[in-house]
Write a protein that holds these residues in place. Structure first.
Motif, PDB file in Angstrom:
ATOM      1  N   SER A   1      44.230  43.972  23.425  1.00 42.47           N
ATOM      2  CA  SER A   1      45.043  45.198  23.443  1.00 42.47           C
ATOM      3  C   SER A   1      44.940  45.902  24.787  1.00 42.47           C
ATOM      4  N   ASP A   2      43.722  46.006  25.347  1.00 41.11           N
ATOM      5  CA  ASP A   2      43.545  46.659  26.648  1.00 41.11           C
ATOM      6  C   ASP A   2      44.258  45.878  27.753  1.00 41.11           C
ATOM      7  N   LEU A   3      44.193  44.551  27.673  1.00 41.48           N
ATOM      8  CA  LEU A   3      44.863  43.718  28.678  1.00 41.48           C
ATOM      9  C   LEU A   3      46.380  43.883  28.600  1.00 41.48           C
ATOM     10  N   ASP A   4      46.902  43.940  27.365  1.00 42.23           N
ATOM     11  CA  ASP A   4      48.349  44.126  27.200  1.00 42.23           C
ATOM     12  C   ASP A   4      48.797  45.477  27.728  1.00 42.23           C
ATOM     13  N   ASP A   5      47.995  46.515  27.464  1.00 44.03           N
ATOM     14  CA  ASP A   5      48.347  47.851  27.974  1.00 44.03           C
ATOM     15  C   ASP A   5      48.341  47.868  29.493  1.00 44.03           C
ATOM     16  N   PHE A   6      47.389  47.177  30.090  1.00 44.21           N
ATOM     17  CA  PHE A   6      47.296  47.141  31.562  1.00 44.21           C
ATOM     18  C   PHE A   6      48.487  46.394  32.173  1.00 44.21           C
ATOM     19  N   VAL A   7      48.822  45.242  31.642  1.00 42.14           N
ATOM     20  CA  VAL A   7      49.895  44.416  32.212  1.00 42.14           C
ATOM     21  C   VAL A   7      51.254  45.057  31.979  1.00 42.14           C
TER      22      VAL A   7
ATOM     23  N   GLU B   1      48.499  45.650  40.705  1.00 44.60           N
ATOM     24  CA  GLU B   1      47.063  45.857  40.593  1.00 44.60           C
ATOM     25  C   GLU B   1      46.476  44.763  39.702  1.00 44.60           C
ATOM     26  N   VAL B   2      45.287  44.284  40.046  1.00 43.89           N
ATOM     27  CA  VAL B   2      44.657  43.204  39.293  1.00 43.89           C
ATOM     28  C   VAL B   2      43.693  43.779  38.245  1.00 43.89           C
ATOM     29  N   TYR B   3      43.614  43.092  37.090  1.00 40.38           N
ATOM     30  CA  TYR B   3      42.739  43.554  36.000  1.00 40.38           C
ATOM     31  C   TYR B   3      41.283  43.528  36.454  1.00 40.38           C
ATOM     32  N   GLY B   4      40.814  42.419  36.968  1.00 42.88           N
ATOM     33  CA  GLY B   4      39.518  42.347  37.632  1.00 42.88           C
ATOM     34  C   GLY B   4      38.331  42.096  36.719  1.00 42.88           C
ATOM     35  N   LEU B   5      37.290  41.597  37.324  1.00 43.87           N
ATOM     36  CA  LEU B   5      36.064  41.264  36.598  1.00 43.87           C
ATOM     37  C   LEU B   5      35.316  42.521  36.135  1.00 43.87           C
ATOM     38  N   GLU B   6      35.342  43.562  36.930  1.00 47.16           N
ATOM     39  CA  GLU B   6      34.600  44.777  36.591  1.00 47.16           C
ATOM     40  C   GLU B   6      35.176  45.451  35.356  1.00 47.16           C
ATOM     41  N   ARG B   7      36.510  45.522  35.278  1.00 44.53           N
ATOM     42  CA  ARG B   7      37.146  46.121  34.098  1.00 44.53           C
ATOM     43  C   ARG B   7      36.869  45.276  32.860  1.00 44.53           C
TER      44      ARG B   7
END
Length: 682
Positions: free
Chosen positions: A658-664, A630-636
């Motif tokens: 932190s949010d990006l690390d949790d997502f990846v 799943e891609v992080y995306g511009l909207e998120r």
């Protein structure tokens, strides 16, 4: 002859059609026991069919009975071949032994058919290992099997070699040929259906030819050459020996006849009673006054042909001639009283022993060569090819990077030495690699330190009209993204974010060049468009590797809030107005920097009010993927920024990281992630 050929080809065609039909029915599934038994039974019935519907040729009956078990065993299953061989062989024995159908060869034929099934099973199981035989291989197998069939006739008639030889002369050539052709035709057609046909005329590169095939080719060539020349030499000796024996036979018979002739020459009645045997089937004639007065043709007049023969040849000269429709070896003798003795010995008798020995030698040599070929093939396969395959398998793993793999082939001194040498080489290579990796790690660590030191880390300024914070996380130890901010006057602040194509050391070097040039050009007081134009010319000059960089550049007057910007192929910035959330500012894009020299860059203005924020970033953030693809995306990205918009610049960046690390999560990072937040507070 032509009728015989057409009939045999018709039977082969029916056999081929049956094989194709059964193969298409069973090719797409693993054969169970019932299918193996059924196929064996079907080909056994076809062998029986061959027993009863052979082709009459030269007082013999030709058939391709052995083709059935060979086909079942080679193209379907070893068990099917054995079953078909037993069915056809036993039925052949019964009809020969108890119904007198082909009685003379019933034992040899039965043994050959049963052996065909076992031979096909052995070759399929141990030589071909379940693969279909090639056309040439099939022809060879069919021919060898029928040679064994003919040899069995000799072995089962050791007390009747003349009749055995006659049967073999009539049957051997057509039965060997048609069985071999039938098996070859099946191999060709099945390979075509399976999409495995390779034209024998197509030249295969040397490196693509298997070692076993090369070895078998040269083994066959050398063996056949030796056997051929040995046979020719042996045949010549036997021919000369047969002629010498014939001459001695004729001399002895001539001496006996002339001795009796001296006693009876004056009495025609007694002369006609001379009874001398010339070999087993030879004859003699005594000629007087153009009449045969004694011998095989007594009382017959002498023909002109005989008189011509006598005139052409002298006494005691051995010569070959057709005498009374029989090709014979002859000798004549003129006696003192004018009589002529004419002795003949048919060539058939002279060369019977030679021909018998020749056929036996040919058959024995072919069978010996086939056995030798099979044994050597098995030895090569088990001693050389198998071990080479093991070595190559280990080498492939090593070449793919598995340096923990060890070559462990110790079945001979040569392979043991090879294994030890390879393992020693890999061990040395591991040492070199570890040393190189250590050096590279140290160099990369140094490069990372240098790169990080080139990025501004002081986000505290002795003024309250703005707040700024940034972060850069490379995908590798060093990256191609960079951010920068610096003053070009007391109240003008330059904001930069850029993304170099590629990753690692090359991108880092291009990044350093771009960053240094951009600072220098901005310090000259140029507008964003002018900076972009000059920077593009600098980067495009001698850019052999065709690297490029996307850049967003903004120069803000902190007194007025007017920011002049230019975008060279970079991501849209996010702009937050006071008391609202972040939104993408879809500015005008120019081309990327470094690929073309002649580009006219443009700039634009943004008027910031106190409380407005601007967020600039690289594409590594919205294009990050997690473990579920799943891609992080511009909207998120926009939502996370809006959620943290009331926080400080540092908190916004830290919370987004932190949010990006949790997502990846544990997914591998493929791109650098860089961001910068600017808050205007005039």
């Amino acid at each position: 002859m032509i009728i015989m050929i057409l009939k045999m080809l018709s039977i082969i065609a029916v056999h081929v059609l049956l094989t194709v039909f059964l193969w298409k029915k069973n090719q797409s599934k693993v054969m169970g026991m019932s299918q193996k038994l059924m196929i064996g039974f079907i080909y056994g019935l076809f062998a029986i069919f061959s027993n009863h519907f052979g082709v009459v040729y030269e007082h013999s009956i030709l058939n391709i009975r052995d083709l059935s078990p060979l086909t079942a065993g080679l193209f379907f299953d070893p068990l099917s071949g054995i079953i078909a061989g037993f069915i056809g062989g036993i039925e052949r024995y019964i009809i020969g032994r108890y119904f007198n159908i082909g009685y003379y060869t019933h034992v040899a034929c039965s043994i050959a058919t049963i052996t065909s099934g076992f031979l096909a099973a052995f070759i399929s199981r141990f030589l071909l290992r379940g693969k279909k035989p090639s056309a040439s291989y099939s022809f060879f197998i069919g021919a060898v099997m029928e040679v064994f069939h003919m040899y069995e006739i000799f072995l089962t008639h050791r007390n009747d070699m003349l009749n055995a030889l006659a049967a073999i002369k009539n049957n051997s050539a057509p039965m060997i040929f048609f069985t071999a052709v039938g098996l070859m035709a099946e191999a060709v057609i099945l390979r075509i259906y399976a999409g495995e046909w390779i034209s024998p005329l197509r030249k295969i590169p040397k490196e693509k030819v298997e070692l076993s095939k090369k070895f078998n080719f040269w083994l066959s060539t050398a063996t056949l050459s030796v056997l051929f020349f040995t046979f020719i030499f042996s045949f010549m000796i036997r021919t000369q020996t047969a002629i010498e024996i014939a001459r001695n036979t004729l001399r002895r018979s001539l001496l006996d006849i002339t001795t009796q002739h001296r006693h009876f020459q004056n009495d025609k009645a007694l002369l006609g009673s001379i009874d001398i045997h010339v070999g087993s089937s030879g004859s003699f004639d005594i000629i007087r006054d153009d009449l045969f007065v004694a011998g095989a043709h007594n009382t017959l007049p002498v023909s002109q042909k005989i008189r011509d023969i006598i005139e052409l040849h002298e006494d005691n000269n051995f010569f070959r001639v057709e005498y009374f429709d029989t090709d014979s070896f002859c000798v004549i003798k003129h006696l003192d009283n004018g009589d002529i003795v004419f002795l003949t010995l048919p060539l058939k008798e002279i060369y019977n022993n030679r021909d018998t020995m020749a056929y036996e030698t040919i058959f024995a040599n072919i069978i010996t060569m086939a056995v030798l070929f099979v044994l050597v093939s098995l030895l090569v396969q088990n001693i050389i090819v198998k071990n080479l395959s093991q070595v190559n398998s280990s080498l492939r793993k090593i070449a793919d990077g598995n340096l923990q793999e060890e070559v462990s082939v110790y079945e001979s001194t040569e392979f043991a030495t090879l294994s030890e040498d390879i393992n020693s080489m890999v061990s040395t290579l591991k040492g070199y690699i570890e040393a190189a990796e250590k050096r590279i790690r140290q160099e990369l660590l140094f490069a990372k330190t240098v790169q990080e030191s080139s990025l501004p880390k002081n986000f505290r300024f002795d003024r309250t009209d703005f707040e700024i914070y940034a972060s850069m996380k490379p995908a590798k130890q060093v990256g191609g993204d960079f951010y920068d901010f610096f003053f070009i006057g007391q109240d003008k602040l330059v904001l930069v974010i850029a993304d170099v194509s590629g990753k690692g050391i090359p991108a880092a070097l291009f990044m350093m060049k771009s960053k240094a040039a951009l600072r220098s050009l901005a310090g000259e007081g140029n507008s964003p468009a002018e900076i972009m134009n000059k920077l593009n010319l600098t980067l495009a000059e001698d850019n052999r590797v065709k690297m490029f960089v996307t850049v967003w550049l903004g120069i803000i007057d902190l007194k007025t809030g007017i920011m002049k910007c230019s975008n060279a192929g970079h991501e849209y910035p996010l702009l937050k107005r006071k008391n609202s959330g972040y939104e993408y500012y879809k500015d005008s894009h120019n081309l990327v920097l470094g690929l073309r020299k002649k580009i006219d860059f443009t700039d634009y203005e943004i008027k910031l009010e106190s409380g407005d924020d601007i967020f600039i970033y690289t594409d590594g953030i919205p294009e990050s993927f997690n473990g579920e693809d799943e891609v992080y995306g511009l909207e998120r990205l926009k939502n996370v920024l809006t959620l943290n918009s009331d926080k400080s610049a540092k908190e916004i960046v830290e919370n987004l990281v932190s949010d990006l690390d949790d997502f990846v999560g544990n997914a591998e990072q493929f791109d650098d992630t860089t961001m910068l937040v600017f808050k205007y507070k005039a």
